[in-house]
Each structure stands twice: as C-alpha cells, then as structure tokens.
Write a protein that holds these residues in place. Sequence first.
Motif, PDB file in Angstrom:
ATOM      1  N   LEU A 103      -3.824   6.756  -8.096  1.00 43.79           N
ATOM      2  CA  LEU A 103      -4.267   5.456  -7.611  1.00 43.79           C
ATOM      3  C   LEU A 103      -3.194   4.397  -7.834  1.00 43.79           C
ATOM      4  O   LEU A 103      -2.983   3.516  -6.986  1.00 43.79           O
ATOM      5  N   GLY A 104      -2.476   4.512  -8.936  1.00 44.99           N
ATOM      6  CA  GLY A 104      -1.429   3.517  -9.243  1.00 44.99           C
ATOM      7  C   GLY A 104      -0.306   3.505  -8.217  1.00 44.99           C
ATOM      8  O   GLY A 104       0.227   2.438  -7.888  1.00 44.99           O
ATOM      9  N   GLU A 105       0.075   4.675  -7.724  1.00 45.49           N
ATOM     10  CA  GLU A 105       1.148   4.728  -6.713  1.00 45.49           C
ATOM     11  C   GLU A 105       0.739   3.992  -5.441  1.00 45.49           C
ATOM     12  O   GLU A 105       1.511   3.216  -4.882  1.00 45.49           O
ATOM     13  N   SER A 106      -0.494   4.252  -4.992  1.00 42.58           N
ATOM     14  CA  SER A 106      -0.946   3.592  -3.763  1.00 42.58           C
ATOM     15  C   SER A 106      -1.084   2.097  -3.966  1.00 42.58           C
ATOM     16  O   SER A 106      -0.737   1.289  -3.092  1.00 42.58           O
ATOM     17  N   VAL A 107      -1.610   1.697  -5.138  1.00 43.69           N
ATOM     18  CA  VAL A 107      -1.770   0.260  -5.405  1.00 43.69           C
ATOM     19  C   VAL A 107      -0.414  -0.422  -5.443  1.00 43.69           C
ATOM     20  O   VAL A 107      -0.247  -1.538  -4.930  1.00 43.69           O
ATOM     21  N   GLN A 108       0.545   0.233  -6.064  1.00 45.09           N
ATOM     22  CA  GLN A 108       1.887  -0.368  -6.143  1.00 45.09           C
ATOM     23  C   GLN A 108       2.495  -0.577  -4.748  1.00 45.09           C
ATOM     24  O   GLN A 108       3.050  -1.639  -4.459  1.00 45.09           O
ATOM     25  N   PHE A 109       2.394   0.432  -3.847  1.00 39.94           N
ATOM     26  CA  PHE A 109       2.941   0.292  -2.485  1.00 39.94           C
ATOM     27  C   PHE A 109       2.231  -0.814  -1.718  1.00 39.94           C
ATOM     28  O   PHE A 109       2.864  -1.674  -1.087  1.00 39.94           O
ATOM     29  N   LEU A 110       0.878  -0.783  -1.757  1.00 39.08           N
ATOM     30  CA  LEU A 110       0.121  -1.756  -0.971  1.00 39.08           C
ATOM     31  C   LEU A 110       0.306  -3.166  -1.508  1.00 39.08           C
ATOM     32  O   LEU A 110       0.368  -4.130  -0.729  1.00 39.08           O
ATOM     33  N   SER A 111       0.396  -3.304  -2.812  1.00 34.94           N
ATOM     34  CA  SER A 111       0.597  -4.649  -3.370  1.00 34.94           C
ATOM     35  C   SER A 111       1.981  -5.186  -3.022  1.00 34.94           C
ATOM     36  O   SER A 111       2.158  -6.403  -2.889  1.00 34.94           O
ATOM     37  N   ARG A 112       2.973  -4.314  -2.906  1.00 32.71           N
ATOM     38  CA  ARG A 112       4.313  -4.764  -2.520  1.00 32.71           C
ATOM     39  C   ARG A 112       4.388  -5.106  -1.031  1.00 32.71           C
ATOM     40  O   ARG A 112       5.098  -6.023  -0.616  1.00 32.71           O
ATOM     41  N   LEU A 113       3.643  -4.384  -0.198  1.00 35.38           N
ATOM     42  CA  LEU A 113       3.684  -4.619   1.250  1.00 35.38           C
ATOM     43  C   LEU A 113       2.828  -5.809   1.657  1.00 35.38           C
ATOM     44  O   LEU A 113       3.197  -6.559   2.577  1.00 35.38           O
ATOM     45  N   ALA A 114       1.711  -6.009   0.992  1.00 33.10           N
ATOM     46  CA  ALA A 114       0.707  -6.973   1.452  1.00 33.10           C
ATOM     47  C   ALA A 114       1.249  -8.393   1.630  1.00 33.10           C
ATOM     48  O   ALA A 114       0.986  -9.021   2.669  1.00 33.10           O
ATOM     49  N   PRO A 115       2.026  -8.956   0.692  1.00 33.65           N
ATOM     50  CA  PRO A 115       2.447 -10.357   0.885  1.00 33.65           C
ATOM     51  C   PRO A 115       3.335 -10.564   2.117  1.00 33.65           C
ATOM     52  O   PRO A 115       3.374 -11.674   2.656  1.00 33.65           O
ATOM     53  N   GLN A 116       4.072  -9.558   2.544  1.00 32.65           N
ATOM     54  CA  GLN A 116       5.030  -9.718   3.657  1.00 32.65           C
ATOM     55  C   GLN A 116       4.528  -9.105   4.960  1.00 32.65           C
ATOM     56  O   GLN A 116       5.236  -9.142   5.977  1.00 32.65           O
TER      57      GLN A 116
END
Length: 816
Positions: A685-698
């Motif tokens: 779950l942490g890997e997916s959260v890390q990717f989505l949290s990095r992509l979401a603002p931009q």
Amino acid sequence: RSPPGSLLAAEAMRAAGLLLAWALLRPAGTQQCHLASPGGVLRFTDTHAEIRVPALHRVPSSLDPLYGLVRRCLDLIQQNPLPTELLRAALNDPGSVRTSQVVRYELGYVVCAAVALLFTVAVPVAGMCFCYCRSRQRCGGRLRAHRRSLGCRRHCLLACLSLTSLVILTSVICAFVTSQRVKGQMEPGLGAVPATLRTLRQHIANVPQGVQMVVDQFEVPRQQIISDLGGLSRSVGLSIHAQLKAMTYAALADLQDRAGDLQTSLHHLQILDKTARALASARAELEPALQEQRRRVVALLDDPRCTSCASVLGRAQSLELGADYGKVPSVEKVLKALAGLPRSDFAEMIRQGNGTFNSIPELAVERMAQVIQDLRDEMARMTEKVQSIANGFPLPDYTRPVSEALVKAEDRSQPYLREVERFEQYRWIAGTVLCSIILLILACNVTGMALGAYGLSKREDPSDYECRGEAGAKFLLVGVGLAFLFSWLLILLVFATFLVGGNIQTLVCRNWVNQEIYKFIDTPGNLPPSMNLTRQLNLRRDSNLSAAYRECKSGAGLWEVLQLERSYDLDEHLKTPKYTADFQKRLGDFTARLGDVRLLRSEGRQDLETFARSGVDEVDYGRFQEEMKNPVVQTSLPGLARSLEGLQKMQRNGTVAGRLAAEARALWQMQNSTVQSQEALVAKLGESVQFLSRLAPQLQDRVKTTLATTASVEARLPVQAQQILRQEIGCFTRKELRYFAQYLNWVGQTLREDVASCQPLATALDNGRVILCDRIADPWNAFWFSLGCCTFFLIPNIIFAVRLTKHFRPIRNRLM
C-alpha cells in the motif's frame, strides 16, 4: 513540507515546459536557405575564339630612345598640321592641286631635298678634284719639312679620325639593326592586312552562327535547373521534417508520458483500494482473536503462582490492534470515474502520429510531382523563348555593306601590298650593300691607322721610307676613294627612305594618334561621294567614323553602331522576367498541406480529460500515510512472546510454566500467520500511496499542458510547414533565377564583346596603326637616320684621312 522527490519533479517539468514553449514559439522563417549552394557558377563554352582579332601593342625596345629622337627631328622638319584643304582638293578634284601648295606644305622636305642634291653633286665633284690633284702630286703627298708640332698634330688627327670612325661604326650598326627590323616586320605586317580584313569579314559573316551558338548554351542552365528540380520535393520535405521534428517529438514524448501516468495511476488506485479493503477485513478477523489472547495472557500473568510475572503484566494488558484502515478515504469514486479507461490505444496512436510525421518527405514528393512536371514543361517553353534572341537578331541584312567594303579593301590592297613588298626587298638589298661598303671604309680606316702608327714607331728618321707606314697611308686613301665613290648612292638611299618614312610619320602616324585623320574623314565634303564611309559602312545617320570608332573601342555591339538602335534593343531582349515570369508564377502559386499530423484523437483526449477530472488529485493520501505510521498491533507480539518464554524458565510450578509456553507459541503463531501478512500489505500500500501522492499535485497542470501542447502542435504544424514550404520554394526560385541571370548576362557580354561586337573593327584600326607606325615606320625612319649619320660623317672622315696620310709618309726636308 514537500519531499525532495516532488521538488525535483516540479523543476524537471518546468524545464520541459520552457523547452517545449521555445520549440513552439520559434519562427520557422529564421532558417537559412540551405538550397543556395556556394558553387552556383555556370561554365559556358567559348564558341567564337577562332575568329577573334588579337590586339597588337607597341613592344618596348632598346631602340626606343633612337625612335624618339627621329620623331622629334621629323617634328622640326615638318611643323605643318594636317593639310585638310590640300587633301580635300586632291581627293575631290586632283587637277586643281597646285604645285605651290604641295611645296608650301612639304617645305621642310624640300629644304632637305636641296641639301641632299647639293651633297649628291658636291661630294662626287670634290672626289674628282681630289683625284686630279692626287695625280698631279698635289694632294695626299708628303710633308715638306719636319716641325716639332707635327707629333701633336698627328695625334690630334688620329683622335679625330678615330672618333668619326666610331660614330660611323655606331651609326652603321644601328642602320643594320633597324634595316633587319624593318625587313622582319614588313612581311608579317603586310600579311596582317588581308588576314585582318578576312578575319573581320568572317567575324561579321559568322554573327548569325555565333548568336545561335550562344543561344544554344542555354542548355547549360536548363540542365542545371532540371537537375535541381529533381531533388526539390524531397529537399523541401526533409527541410520541413528537420525544422519541425523537435517540436513534434517533444509533443509526442509528453503525450506518451501522460498516457503512462494514466495507466500507472489506474494500476496504483486499484492496488490502493484492494489493499485497504484487505487490511480492513484482516483487522476485523484479527480483533476477536487478539482480545481472547490478551484475556488469557493477562489471567495467567495475574495468577499468584506465576513468579515475577508482574513486570510483563502491563505489556500484556496493552495488547490491542493499531492501524485502522477502515478510516482511510475511499478511492471507489475515483475508480468508478476511471472505469473502462483507457478507451484508446495510446501506443498505437503515438506510433501512427510519429509515422505520419516521418512520412512528410515522401508526401512532399507525391504532392509536388505535378508542379515539378509543369516546371520541366515550362523549361522546354523557355528554350523556345530564348531562341527568339537569335531569331530576332537583325544584323545579317545590315552588315552586308560592311562585308562588301571589306572585300573591296582586300582586293584593292593586294597589288599595293605586293609592290610594297618588292620595293622593301630592293631597299633591304641596297641598304645591306651600302652598309657593307661603309664597314669596308671603316676597315680601311682602322687598318690604315694601325699600320701607319706602327710604321711611325719603327721609323728612326722621319725622312726614311717605311713600308708599313706607306701601306697605312694607302689604306686610308682607299677608304677615301670608296667614300667619294659611293657617297652619292648613300645620300640618294637616305633621301628616298627619308621622304617616304618621314611623310608616313608626319602625315599619317602623327595625325592618326591625335585623331586628326578621323576628324578629316568625318567632316562633310572632305571625301568624295564614292568614299563616303558613313554610307558605305551603313552607320547611323547621326554618327561618323570617330564616334563609331569610340563606340567600338568601348565595346559597343554592331547593332548599336549600325542603324539598328530603334529596331533592336538587346537589353530589352535580355531582361530576366521576360523568360522567367511563368516559371516564378508556377512556383509562387504552388501550395500543399504537408503538416496534417493527428497526434491525439478525440477518444484519447477524452481519456486524458476524464483522468484529470477523476479526482485522483483530491484523495487525502496523507490519511493513508498517517495510518501507515501505526503498527498492525500496538504491542510487539514477538517481544511479548519472548518475555513469556523467559518467565517460563523462572517458574517452579510446572503447570504455570506449561501455560506460559503455550501462550508464547500462540503469540508466535498469530505473528507469523496474520500480522506479517498484514505488514506485507501495508508495504504494498505504501508504494502506491507514494506514487499517487507525488503525481496528484501536478496532475491537473500536466494534463492541461499536454492537451494544450498537443492541440497547439497539431494547429501549428500545417502553418509552419506551409511557411517552410514557401521559404524553401523562395530559396529555390532565387537560386534558379541566379542561373537565368548568369546566362543572360553572359549572352549580353558575349554578344557585345565577342560574337556581335564592333570592337574587332576598332582593334583592327589600332593594329594597323601599331603595324604601320610602331613596327615599320619607327625602324624605317631610324634606318635612314642612322644611314644619314654615316653619310654625313664621311665628309670629316675624308678630310681627316687625307690629312693623316701625309704623316705616315717620309718627310722631304728634315729641319734640325
């Protein structure tokens, strides 16, 4: 505070956006004309070299000071200007010419003739008198008495005779050299007259053929232009591809990145939803078992029989669940929004866009095939237009009088030239013979002086006879006799050559150089109607020979000197637009859409817009990260199990020890079977959260930028491709027009300076002056001048030789 990775990603995206903006906003018109090759100079064949009139020039010579001296002497003898009145009367009415007019003009020559006549009579008479006196023993005998001053007088006479002999020797050498030079120049000079006339006639007769050969040279630029046309379309396509590929490839790369973001985000969202659900379900299953386990462990540790168990009791009482993933935000709404995406195959779409863009060169070849063929057909029609230069050239009808005049001049000059050649042969023979006689006189002088001086040095008594001195005296008298005998022939040859050469120099050459002859010919009434050169040469009515000569000298064409300036304007025929207007118009009117490249189809655009509106960037990924910080169980199950195992060893009661061991095993089993699997899910779950949290603002900015960039590139590609097409066609047109201009300039220059040039006529006149005046008249006049010096210095030579003979003979009476 944002993580370092997100800052780096933002900077990279900003740099990529600036680069793409530069590629989009950079004008295509700033490119250089790559079609303009540096070696665009055409080479044409020289087709008229064999019938040119080579220009002759005065060749510097070591005898130039002598020539200048003779010309100054002639200017003193003949100071009168060109006798226009006398010449007019002689040409129009020869019977009206009075002898007094000729004598008045030739006064200098009349005086020289009187001097020559006096010399011709006086010297032979003096020679006969000397012979009579010598026969009477009264001249050339012996000294009567010896005086002390005789030695000084003898030396003075020797010096004077040596000096006169040296002057005569120098003069006779100059006479020999100039005589040979006249002979060497006369034959080629006389031969140059008919040869030049024939060359001029051939030059005029060959004007139509020469013009046609010049027009045929259009094949050189035609072949070059057809060759350039063969590579035009591909070159245009490659130029468009090269100048637009950075912008297009950048847009395709950006689109590929967004397609990858969509695929990867959808994958991670699915993992996020599935994993969160699994963790919540596992927590619900673990909770009753963990509560039951806590109850048993607490009851066991609280048993009074359990030794030293109070220290672990607190940890057992806090045995409860940690992270609760039932509280994290749900992504089910986002997944519903993204359901069925991507509906389009982005990889195939990008491949097709890339292929369409890369096929622009082949598309340009296909789209431009018809205009290239039209331009080739236009080149064939242009050949017919260029042929009009030759078809409209009007010289043959107007040059016929000039050709007839040249034929007459050639025919009439032949007898005179043969006579001149014959008389020149006589002159050379007479000059050579008389120069040889002068050398014989000098040889007698030198021999006589040498023998006489030697005899004097061997004679002890002046009254004694000495054979060598007597021989020296006789040699001197032989020289004197030869001088008396041939002096009249010398003066006759000198005067005859002087009269001819002097008049040529003063009447012809001097007035030829200062253009007085042309002025005389140009003055109306000076020439009889049969010699009207303006009419015979078909010159313009407002022109004359001087003006025609100057125009020809400056490189004018025959049609400009003849009466053709109103009926034929070469500059008008050689204007480039007259031949290239249709060629330019076809290239200027050509248009083709070569940049229609579809980078993103509508379904792909809808997928990206749906992705941006799906709410991926609205999910609170921080809640996930907060829950992930909490462990699955608040108290470490392995640590509690190891503590129970330690207490087991301390117990004296076997029942309590057995129960502690059983509870420890149960804790280890719970850790290995349930807790570890949940921890693995948390890591995933942490890997997916890390990717989505990095992509979401931009996400919104990236998708909007990609959509805007793709739309802008699709809109700009046809516009900029059309700009580049116009630019490349403009470069090609300017390059090919330079070929036309080169050819037409060469045609004008060749017609004016070579094929239909009037300059050979002026060159022929200049060559005539060089041959007659510089190469024949100058050495001719130097010959009679040198021979005249020899002739006149024979008088002091005779005097000094006769006086010196007495000193070489014995003295009759010797005075002490």
